[in-house]
Structures are given as structure tokens and as C-alpha cells.
Design a protein around this motif. Structure first.
Motif, mmCIF file in Angstrom:
data_model
loop_
_atom_site.group_PDB
_atom_site.id
_atom_site.type_symbol
_atom_site.label_atom_id
_atom_site.label_comp_id
_atom_site.label_asym_id
_atom_site.label_seq_id
_atom_site.Cartn_x
_atom_site.Cartn_y
_atom_site.Cartn_z
ATOM 1 N N ASP A 1 -1.510 17.774 18.527
ATOM 2 C CA ASP A 1 -2.000 17.589 19.897
ATOM 3 C C ASP A 1 -0.794 17.275 20.773
ATOM 4 N N THR B 1 -6.477 23.265 28.491
ATOM 5 C CA THR B 1 -6.189 23.007 27.083
ATOM 6 C C THR B 1 -6.174 24.319 26.314
ATOM 7 N N SER C 1 3.280 23.644 25.599
ATOM 8 C CA SER C 1 2.921 22.245 25.828
ATOM 9 C C SER C 1 3.697 21.604 26.972
ATOM 10 N N ILE D 1 -11.299 25.294 27.671
ATOM 11 C CA ILE D 1 -10.456 25.686 26.538
ATOM 12 C C ILE D 1 -10.048 27.149 26.665
ATOM 13 N N HIS E 1 0.715 22.559 29.466
ATOM 14 C CA HIS E 1 -0.675 22.551 29.026
ATOM 15 C C HIS E 1 -0.824 21.656 27.794
ATOM 16 N N ARG E 2 -2.012 21.167 27.598
ATOM 17 C CA ARG E 2 -2.318 20.488 26.342
ATOM 18 C C ARG E 2 -2.527 21.556 25.271
ATOM 19 N N LEU F 1 -13.107 18.390 24.118
ATOM 20 C CA LEU F 1 -12.307 19.308 24.921
ATOM 21 C C LEU F 1 -13.194 20.211 25.778
#
Length: 267
Positions: A30, A39, A61, A107, A64-65, A104
Motif C-alpha cells: 500500500d 486508487t 505511487s 478504483i 496515486h495510492r 477502497l
């Protein structure tokens, strides 16, 4: 199961996280900012693990997650012995992580190989959580009958025809038990690899361990209704495996005109 702190010479620098809500240690990465714009969830294929996304996790990353789970029985995730390892079970385990634990939304789902059917199953159960799906070398089973598509896809791969024929004639486990190589390497042997130079010792180390003779071979497969667990490979030398003439259509080893693949125990 790969050790939680293994970095493979620094090529996998991401801290290991684990979710145990589904009854096993489910590993995932993560990374990214605390308040991301969106995400990205990346699902690997078989027989690999999240390591195949290592070159993308860092760049993505930054803005963004990025969540990269290992399917049950792969990579750093635990391999429970009381599971069926069919696609529906993988979907439920993924749901436990993405919904019950991480909650989440918005997505972007990136899927490859068996990550496609698993990710599609999750998306169909939670469409309100999915913004888009990015498919990489996979099948999204959204049609009423995808069997013809799957068969056509299998024809283009030398691995699946060989595996099906070996399962039919009973030689599948015997060959794997004497191969001394991982399934990933056997797949590479049977198929064209555009960049074989990337198969370095460090790059190949994270793949599942080879089958060992006289040891229990625990192999998890997300294929519907199929798993190979707790079966013993044959003891070498007890019976000499005689290669089938069918081997000739896949790869020639050059041994006296024999069409046996190079991992054949008779070579």
C-alpha cells in the motif's frame, strides 16, 4: 511463502502489510500519498506475485495510492491448506481486503492473466467502487459464454495444450516432480519470451520454488475448481518416464531426434 522482509537485492523495497480478516495472512503493498486523487489496484497473474508490478509501483505511487495484493498462496501471502483455490474463493479473499479492511473506492483496476477473471468477479460484485479497468494480457469474463474465447486463447499458448495433455495421460505431476524448475520457468521454456535477458537470477528468484522429488508439492492455482495440494512427486529412478510423441510439436531438445522438452527426466 516468501519472507515478509525479503527485498530481492533491493528490487522490492516496499514494506509488507498483512490482512488477516479472511482467515489467513494476506500480503499486500500500500504505497502513495495520504489523500490520493484515485486508487490503483494491481492484480498479478499465475504463477507470479506482486513482484511483477515492481517497476510501476514507484512511479504511480508518486501521485496515486497503489495497492498490490498477492493472491492467496502466492508471493508473501500464506498458503492455507483448507481452501479450494478456485476463482470464486480468490474473489472473496480480495473482497475482504479491498472492501472490509481498506474500504477502497474510485478504483482503477489493473489486471493481468488470472488477475483478469478474479478482478472482473470483484468488479461485478462491487461496480460502485470501480472507476475503470485496465486489462493487460488477460480475459475479462463479461460475456454469457466465454468458453470459445478461452479455448481460442489457449491455442496461442504452448503451455496450456501441454498441461492439458500431460494431465490427461497422467504425466503432469511426474514431469513437474523431476523438473527441478519452477512452473514459471517451464512456461517460459514453452513460450516465446520477447526479452529473455530480463530472466536474471535476481529476477527469477521471487518465482515459486521448484517442485522437489520426494517432497510434498504445494501448488495453488486460481483456476476454477482446480488445485494441486499435498501431492507427492514420484521418486526419481523408480520408473523411467517415456516421453510421448506429442512432445515433438512443442520443443525439440536435439537428443537423438527425440522431441522431449529439455526438463524431461529421461534426458
Amino acid at each position: 511463502m516468501i519472507a515478509a522482509d525479503e527485498t530481492f537485492d533491493g528490487t522490492w523495497p516496499y514494506p509488507a502489510r498483512f490482512n488477516e480478516v479472511a482467515g489467513f495472512r494476506h500480503h499486500y503493498v500500500d504505497e502513495g500519498p495520504e489523500r490520493p486523487g484515485q486508487t490503483i489496484v494491481m492484480l498479478h497473474g499465475e504463477p507470479t506475485w506482486g513482484y511483477e508490478w515492481r517497476h510501476l509501483i514507484g512511479p504511480l505511487s508518486r501521485h496515486h495510492r497503489v495497492v498490490v495484493p498477492d493472491h492467496m498462496g502466492f508471493g508473501k501471502s500464506e498458503t492455507p491448506q483448507d481452501c479450494t483455490y478456485d476463482a470464486s474463493e480468490h474473489i472473496l479473499k480480495l473482497e475482504s481486503l479491498l472492501v472490509d479492511t481498506l474500504d477502497l473506492t474510485d478504483i482503477t483496476l489493473v489486471v493481468r492473466d488470472w488477475g483478469g477473471p478474479i478482478g472482473t468477479g470483484f468488479a461485478l460484485r462491487h461496480p460502485e467502487r470501480i472507476s475503470r479497468i485496465f486489462a493487460v494480457n488477460t480475459v475479462l469474463p463479461l460475456a454469457d459464454d466465454i468458453a470459445p474465447l478461452m479455448r481460442a486463447n489457449g491455442v496461442e499458448s504452448r503451455w496450456f495444450p501441454w498441461a492439458h495433455s500431460a494431465l490427461a495421460d497422467g504425466s503432469f505431476e511426474q514431469i513437474l516432480g523431476n523438473a527441478g524448475r519452477t512452473i514459471a520457468h517451464l512456461m517460459i521454456d514453452l513460450q516465446h519470451v520477447a526479452r529473455p535477458e530480463i530472466a536474471t537470477p535476481t529476477g527469477s528468484a521471487p518465482t515459486p520454488a521448484p517442485f522437489r522429488p520426494r517432497r510434498s508439492a504445494a501448488v495453488s492455482s486460481p483456476s476454477p475448481g482446480r488445485s494441486w495440494r499435498g501431492r507427492r512427486a514420484p521418486r526419481p529412478g523408480r520408473r523411467r518416464w517415456k516421453p510421448s510423441p506429442r512432445c515433438a510439436q512443442y520443443r525439440r531438445c536435439g537428443r537423438s531426434g527425440c522431441g522431449t522438452p529439455p526438463w524431461c527426466p529421461s534426458t
